[in-house]
Motif scaffolding. Sequence first.
Motif: not given
Length: 478
Positions: A10-26, A98-109
Motif C-alpha cells: 500500500v505504501q509503495r503504491i501510494q508513493r507511485d501515485n502521488p496524484w491521489w493525495e494532491s488532487g487535481e494538480s500533478y 509474483h504479484f498478480p496484475l488483478e491484485k493491483f485493482l484492489e488498491f484503487f482508492p
Amino acid sequence: MLEISRDDIVQRIQRDNPWWESGESYRSSVTDYPRRIYFEPFCKLAQDLSVKRAVVLMGPRRVGKTVMLRQLVEHLIKSGVSPKGILYASIDAPIYSHFPLEKFLEFFPFGTDGLVGPKFVIFDEIQYLKNWERHLKDLVDSYPSVKFIASGSAAAALLLASTESGAGRFSDFRMPPLTFAEFLHFIGRREELIFTNQTSVGSTFLSTDISELNKEFVNYLNYGGYPEAVLSPAIRENADQFVKNDIIDKVLLKDLPALYGIQDIQELNRLFAHLAYNTGQEVSLQSLSEKSGVSKPTIARYIEYLESAFLITKVSRLDQNAARFKRETHFKTYLTNPSMRAALYAPVAFDNSAVIGHLAESAVFSQWSHLPANRGLFFARWPKGEIDVVYLSGAKLSALWALEVKWSDRAVKNPRDELQGLVQFVESKKVGVARFTTLTQSGTIALSGASITYSPTSLYCYTIGQNITHALLDLAED
C-alpha cells in the motif's frame, strides 16, 4: 523468512501515485521534460475508450517511456479524469515480485466500481511478470470500463506474447530512440538550423548553416539518442556511465538473462561489444563463430536476443539483381542508437571519417526504424560493387530506391569512382530512385540516363526522421 506485507505494498503504491493525495494538480520533475513527437498519437490511443484493448508501449531503455507515461497521467488529469481513477505501478520493483496484475485493482482508492468516470491502469515494465500477456488479456476481458496501458523494453518477448495471447486485445505502440529532428528540437536549434523550402511540387528541408548542422549531427552520433543525455550536461559528461551501466549492462545482465535464461552472460557481452565497435560492417555467423569460439546456432540466438532488446538491427544482403539470397550467410548489424558506440569506446571526432561513415549509416537506419514496417530495408553487395541501403517493396519485392551514405563530398566530383555499385544499379535499371549523401553538398547529377540526387547526410537524416514521425502524427489524427 518475512513476507512482503500488504501495508508495505500500500505504501509503495501510494508513493507511485502521488496524484491521489494532491488532487487535481500533478507535476513532477519529468512532466516538464519536452514531449516526444510520439506523445500526441500515444495519448489518442490511450484515451480511446471505445476500443476494448490494452495499449502496449514498447521501446529501448531510456528513450522516455516512463516519462511519457507520467506525462500521460498529467494530461489525463488536465483533461478531466479523476486523479483517483488513475493507477500506476512499476512491475520491475522487487516488492511486486509474483504479484498478480488483478491484485493491483484492489488498491484503487474507491475500487473499480466506486468511482464515476473513466479509469486507467498503467503497468510499467510489464515483461518482468511471468505470463503477463495472459493476465493482461484477462483484465481487458473482465474490466471493460478500465483502460489498461503497459510498457516494456523487450521487443521480441512483448511482440510474441502480444501476437499469440493478446490477439484482438492489445494495441502495440513502438517508440524508438530520438530522431535527429527531435534531437535538434530538444536542444533548441531546429528553427535556427533548418528551414522549409516550399515549391510547386511540395516542400523540402534546407539548412541555414550546414557546418553547424554537421557539428550537431556528430553530437547526435555521440549522445543524441537518449532524451536524458540530451537534456543533462552531467549525463553527457558521463555518457559511458549512463549508457553502459544504466542501459546496456541492465539489458545484458538483467533483462535478457531473465527473459531467455541465458547462462553465459559474458559471452553475450563480448559479442555485443564486437558488434557495437563494428556497427555498419558486414559479418557472418561463420566469422563470428571462428573469432569467438561460440557455435553458430548460439551466435544466431544471441543476435536475435540483442535485436529483441532494441540494441541492434540486423540487415540482410541482396545480390546485384536486388534479389535476396536463398541461404543467408552474410549480413550487417547496426546499433539502433549510434551513441551506444561512443559510450562503450570513445566519442567520435568530426574528422574521423572512417568511423563516422559507419555511424552515419547506423543513424540512417535509426531514422527509418521509426517507420512501422521497415523490414524492406536491405544492403546489396556483389564482387564488384555494393550499396548501403536498398528498399524493396510490393508483392514482387522490387527495388524502389537505393542510397549510398557518404561523409565526404568526393562523390559529387567523381561519381563513377565513388559510387560504382549505385551506378551499376542505375545502369541495369534495377532501381527506380537512386541518391547518395554527402558532407556539405546538395544537388542533382545526370548519370547513365538517370537523375541522381544528393544532399548532406545530416540533412537527409533530419528529413527522414521529420517526415516519418509527422506522417505518423497525420495518421493518428485521421
